[in-house]
Write a protein that holds these residues in place. Structure first.
Motif, PDB file in Angstrom:
ATOM      1  N   LEU A 609      11.936  -4.409   3.139  1.00 22.06           N
ATOM      2  CA  LEU A 609      13.043  -4.520   2.192  1.00 22.06           C
ATOM      3  C   LEU A 609      13.482  -5.970   2.006  1.00 22.06           C
ATOM      4  CD1 LEU A 609      15.186  -1.423   3.281  1.00 22.06           C
ATOM      5  CD2 LEU A 609      14.008  -1.698   1.076  1.00 22.06           C
ATOM      6  N   GLN A 610      13.534  -6.709   3.113  1.00 24.84           N
ATOM      7  CA  GLN A 610      13.916  -8.124   3.034  1.00 24.84           C
ATOM      8  C   GLN A 610      12.915  -8.909   2.181  1.00 24.84           C
ATOM      9  OE1 GLN A 610      14.220  -9.109   7.207  1.00 24.84           O
ATOM     10  NE2 GLN A 610      16.453  -8.828   7.228  1.00 24.84           N
ATOM     11  N   ASN A 611      11.621  -8.636   2.377  1.00 26.10           N
ATOM     12  CA  ASN A 611      10.590  -9.304   1.578  1.00 26.10           C
ATOM     13  C   ASN A 611      10.752  -8.992   0.085  1.00 26.10           C
ATOM     14  OD1 ASN A 611       9.265 -10.678   3.613  1.00 26.10           O
ATOM     15  ND2 ASN A 611       7.793  -9.037   4.016  1.00 26.10           N
ATOM     16  N   LEU A 612      11.018  -7.742  -0.214  1.00 24.42           N
ATOM     17  CA  LEU A 612      11.184  -7.340  -1.615  1.00 24.42           C
ATOM     18  C   LEU A 612      12.415  -8.015  -2.231  1.00 24.42           C
ATOM     19  CD1 LEU A 612      10.288  -3.543  -1.339  1.00 24.42           C
ATOM     20  CD2 LEU A 612       8.963  -5.312  -2.533  1.00 24.42           C
ATOM     21  N   MET A 613      13.513  -8.145  -1.460  1.00 22.88           N
ATOM     22  CA  MET A 613      14.715  -8.809  -1.976  1.00 22.88           C
ATOM     23  C   MET A 613      14.468 -10.295  -2.184  1.00 22.88           C
ATOM     24  SD  MET A 613      18.100  -7.031  -0.310  1.00 22.88           S
ATOM     25  CE  MET A 613      17.651  -7.315   1.405  1.00 22.88           C
ATOM     26  N   ALA A 617      12.564  -8.390  -6.260  1.00 26.93           N
ATOM     27  CA  ALA A 617      12.061  -7.102  -6.765  1.00 26.93           C
ATOM     28  C   ALA A 617      13.130  -6.023  -6.681  1.00 26.93           C
ATOM     29  CB  ALA A 617      10.827  -6.669  -5.977  1.00 26.93           C
ATOM     30  N   ILE A 618      14.026  -6.133  -5.680  1.00 27.46           N
ATOM     31  CA  ILE A 618      15.078  -5.132  -5.503  1.00 27.46           C
ATOM     32  C   ILE A 618      16.391  -5.830  -5.193  1.00 27.46           C
ATOM     33  CG2 ILE A 618      13.463  -3.353  -4.676  1.00 27.46           C
ATOM     34  CD1 ILE A 618      14.495  -3.923  -1.817  1.00 27.46           C
ATOM     35  N   ILE A 619      17.474  -5.074  -5.271  1.00 24.81           N
ATOM     36  CA  ILE A 619      18.798  -5.574  -4.868  1.00 24.81           C
ATOM     37  C   ILE A 619      19.462  -4.525  -3.981  1.00 24.81           C
ATOM     38  CG2 ILE A 619      19.145  -6.978  -6.954  1.00 24.81           C
ATOM     39  CD1 ILE A 619      20.975  -4.670  -7.996  1.00 24.81           C
ATOM     40  N   ILE A 620      20.509  -4.920  -3.261  1.00 28.46           N
ATOM     41  CA  ILE A 620      21.293  -3.969  -2.486  1.00 28.46           C
ATOM     42  C   ILE A 620      22.679  -3.887  -3.115  1.00 28.46           C
ATOM     43  CG2 ILE A 620      21.983  -5.727  -0.778  1.00 28.46           C
ATOM     44  CD1 ILE A 620      21.999  -3.390   1.295  1.00 28.46           C
ATOM     45  N   TYR A 626      19.718   0.654  -1.904  1.00 25.07           N
ATOM     46  CA  TYR A 626      18.765  -0.278  -2.503  1.00 25.07           C
ATOM     47  C   TYR A 626      18.355   0.240  -3.874  1.00 25.07           C
ATOM     48  CZ  TYR A 626      18.438  -2.549   2.035  1.00 25.07           C
ATOM     49  OH  TYR A 626      18.741  -3.224   3.180  1.00 25.07           O
ATOM     50  N   SER A 627      18.158  -0.743  -4.794  1.00 27.32           N
ATOM     51  CA  SER A 627      17.848  -0.350  -6.176  1.00 27.32           C
ATOM     52  C   SER A 627      16.867  -1.356  -6.791  1.00 27.32           C
ATOM     53  CB  SER A 627      19.144  -0.320  -7.002  1.00 27.32           C
ATOM     54  OG  SER A 627      18.863  -0.035  -8.357  1.00 27.32           O
TER      55      SER A 627
END
Length: 630
Positions: A609-613, A617-620, A626-627
């Motif tokens: 998730l951290q890598n994607l943020m 790619a995503i936000i919290i 997560y979205s």
């Protein structure tokens, strides 16, 4: 006659040999010279102890370390096997008694340091012993290409001439191909049978972690693995400091270094061996001959001097064949510190000559004199007087020691010189009036017959042993005798003694050994480069790197080292990231939801998730869901 397996069962309680112990034993029993390279924990001592017990006579064991000899002798004695060791600090009279016992007391093992073979009278006494086997432990010490070359080992070849029909067995845990070949030449092994056990330790995970806060990671490792552990550091101060910090963090820990007395070392060792404490923090003075099978973790807080030492120290983990960890912690400044610690302090020819001349001047030894003269020596005082770098000076003196020019003995004990100052008949009268003191006084008189005429150096532990009394009782009586005017004695503490083994010849002495100095320095530079490569190489399995260094080539990665686990994590994270994106395209989810759906661990999910943020790619959202980023 009992067979090898029956000997193993009778004395060690094991029902099977480890590979290739049985084959090595068969080679020795057939009378062949044998070379055995078995990594740390492989059971080298069994390979000469079992055949020696099957043959008439005594096995002569050449070993370089007092602690190693003591450990093996104690182990044999506990099994009811007669063994003894002749180490430094034993007076000639006592050595004569010990060798008499060897010759006539049906002893099976005599352990002796290679330096003792430089005494002609000791070699003459050994000639008369019924030697059935000669075992050379730490045999890499005979090679100038080895990581621990000791010139005294070159004297071992004399035993080939004395006992031409007695088989030799050379044993080592770490030797490159070049060192193996040199050992055979230097010991003149006759067409030896080679047994080379793989250096692979499949149950040890070799981990290299680059971290800023090493102690924090150490705490995490120790909490995760609460079994017995060893932490290696480079100096005595670090031992004390880290133990203090670990204790304050509720870990049980103690320390071990070369500056402790024998009693202190034994006490600290016992705490750890009996598992009264979890962690032993130690310098490399700790470990040789230590037989503890359930060590789970070995942690190195600093870069090692060479991969030979690292492999041996790391190999003290996992001897019970369960999974274990060898952890090397690295920070950005470590490579610079290692060069400063290991390379910059190497003496060159000019510095070595300077130290030797200053030593001679310090003890007022004239040119052409000084042979066999012994002095109390304080390194700090010497370095202060001549404004010398202490570490570089110590390395120079240690080199002189290994070349046999001087002998530096660390004694860490109270030296007592004593003389009776009343006539012998008055001493007899005193003992009749004080019968409780008689055993100790008789032991003193029998051990030192010239004690009326001259001061004698007293070995308190020996007197206590002969009188069957404790050392404090002996010291208490000596103080009493002094106060009553029976004896005169001086007690002084000194941390070392220095013996000159040759007459002073200044540059002629140094010129004779400078080629070995140059070889040593070049070797140490090369070895440190190998350590730095092992640490910095990030595209190869750590186990394969170690194997390659020792001349082995493995086609497969180990699967458990830091490189292999990071590769798995990256692969898992990649596939997990795709899965998370698919799920989040359908609906917003929490990390717990994602963990339950994917069945990946919490750490893996958070990492992905951290890598994607970070990649936008995503936000919290404020509700912690997560979205997908629109």
């Amino acid at each position: 006659m009992l067979q090898p397996l029956e000997i193993l069962q009778k004395y060690w309680g094991h029902t099977v040999f480890r590979t290739p112990q049985e084959e090595i034993i068969a080679s020795v029993l057939s009378g062949k010279d044998t070379f055995a390279l078995m990594p740390t924990g492989g059971g080298k001592s069994i390979c000469f102890q079992v055949p020696a017990l099957m043959m008439e006579g005594i096995c002569l064991v050449i070993s370089p370390l007092v602690a190693l000899m003591k450990d093996q002798v104690d182990g044999l004695q506990k099994r009811g096997i007669k063994a003894m060791a002749i180490t430094g600090g034993i007076h000639q009279e006592e050595i004569i008694d010990l060798l008499d016992n060897c010759q006539f007391g049906n002893f099976k093992f005599l352990y002796i340091s290679p330096e003792r073979l430089q005494s002609d009278w000791i070699v003459d006494r050994i000639k008369s012993l019924p030697v059935n086997l000669i075992a050379i432990d730490e045999a890499h010490c005979v090679s100038q290409w080895g990581h621990d070359f000791r010139p005294a080992y070159l004297k071992i070849v004399l035993l080939k001439e004395i006992f031409p029909k007695v088989p030799f067995i050379a044993l080592t845990a770490s030797a490159t191909k070049r060192v193996q070949e040199d050992v055979v030449v230097q010991l003149q092994l006759n067409n030896p049978t080679f047994f080379i056990k793989s250096f692979a330790r499949e149950n040890i995970a070799y981990m290299v972690y680059e971290v800023e806060d090493k102690l924090n990671l150490v705490a995490q490792i120790l909490r995760k693995n609460p079994e017995p552990s060893i932490i290696y550091v480079t100096n005595r101060r670090s031992c004390v400091e880290i133990v203090s910090k670990l204790n304050s963090m509720s870990f049980s820990a103690t320390y071990y270094h070369g500056g402790l007395s024998y009693k202190e070392k034994d006490a600290q060792m016992k705490l750890w061996m009996d598992e009264k404490v979890q962690v032993m923090v130690a310098t490399n003075a700790f470990g040789m001959g230590i037989d503890k099978s359930n060590v789970k973790t070995v942690i190195h807080m600093n870069l090692p001097q060479n991969l030979e030492n690292y492999y041996q120290e790391a190999g003290r983990a996992g001897r019970d064949e369960t999974k274990a960890y060898a952890v090397l912690l690295v920070s950005p400044s470590d490579s610079v510190a290692a060069v400063s610690q290991y390379i910059d302090v190497l003496p060159d020819k000019a510095f070595l000559n300077k130290v030797y001349v200053k030593l001679c001047n310090f003890f007022q030894i004239a040119y052409g004199e000084g042979i066999d003269e012994k002095f109390s020596f304080n390194l700090h005082q010497f370095c202060v007087k001549y404004e010398l770098n202490p570490v570089k000076t110590y390395n120079a003196i240690q080199f002189l020691d290994r070349q046999g020019i001087v002998t530096l003995s660390h004694e860490f004990s109270e030296k007592i010189k004593l003389q009776f100052i009343i006539p012998s008949k008055e001493v007899l009268r005193y003992t009749s009036l004080n019968p409780n003191d008689e055993e100790i006084i008789v032991a003193l008189l029998r051990t030192h017959p010239g004690i009326y005429e001259n001061q004698a150096s007293i070995n308190v532990s020996l007197i206590a042993k002969k009188a069957q009394r404790s050392e404090p009782e002996v010291l208490q009586l000596l103080e009493k005798l002094k106060n009553e005017g029976v004896v005169d004695y001086i007690a002084k503490s000194n941390d070392a003694s220095l013996t000159f083994n040759e007459s002073r010849e200044d540059e002629r002495t140094i010129n004779r050994v400078v080629k070995y100095l140059n070889i040593q320095n070049e070797l140490k530079v090369s070895q440190l480069k190998s350590v730095l490569y092992y640490v910095k190489e990030k595209e190869t399995c750590k186990s394969r790197l170690l194997l390659r260094y020792f001349g082995e080539h493995s086609a497969a990665d180990c699967g458990i080292c830091s490189f292999c686990t990071s590769k798995k994590t990256k692969k898992n994270t990649g596939s997990l990231s795709q899965k998370l994106m698919e799920l989040l395209r359908k609906e917003d989810l929490s990390s717990r939801d994602l963990q339950n759906i994917t069945q990946f661990s919490k750490d893996d999910v958070i990492f992905a998730l951290q890598n994607l943020m970070e990649n936008d790619a995503i936000i919290i959202k404020p509700n912690n869901l997560y979205s997908i980023k629109k």
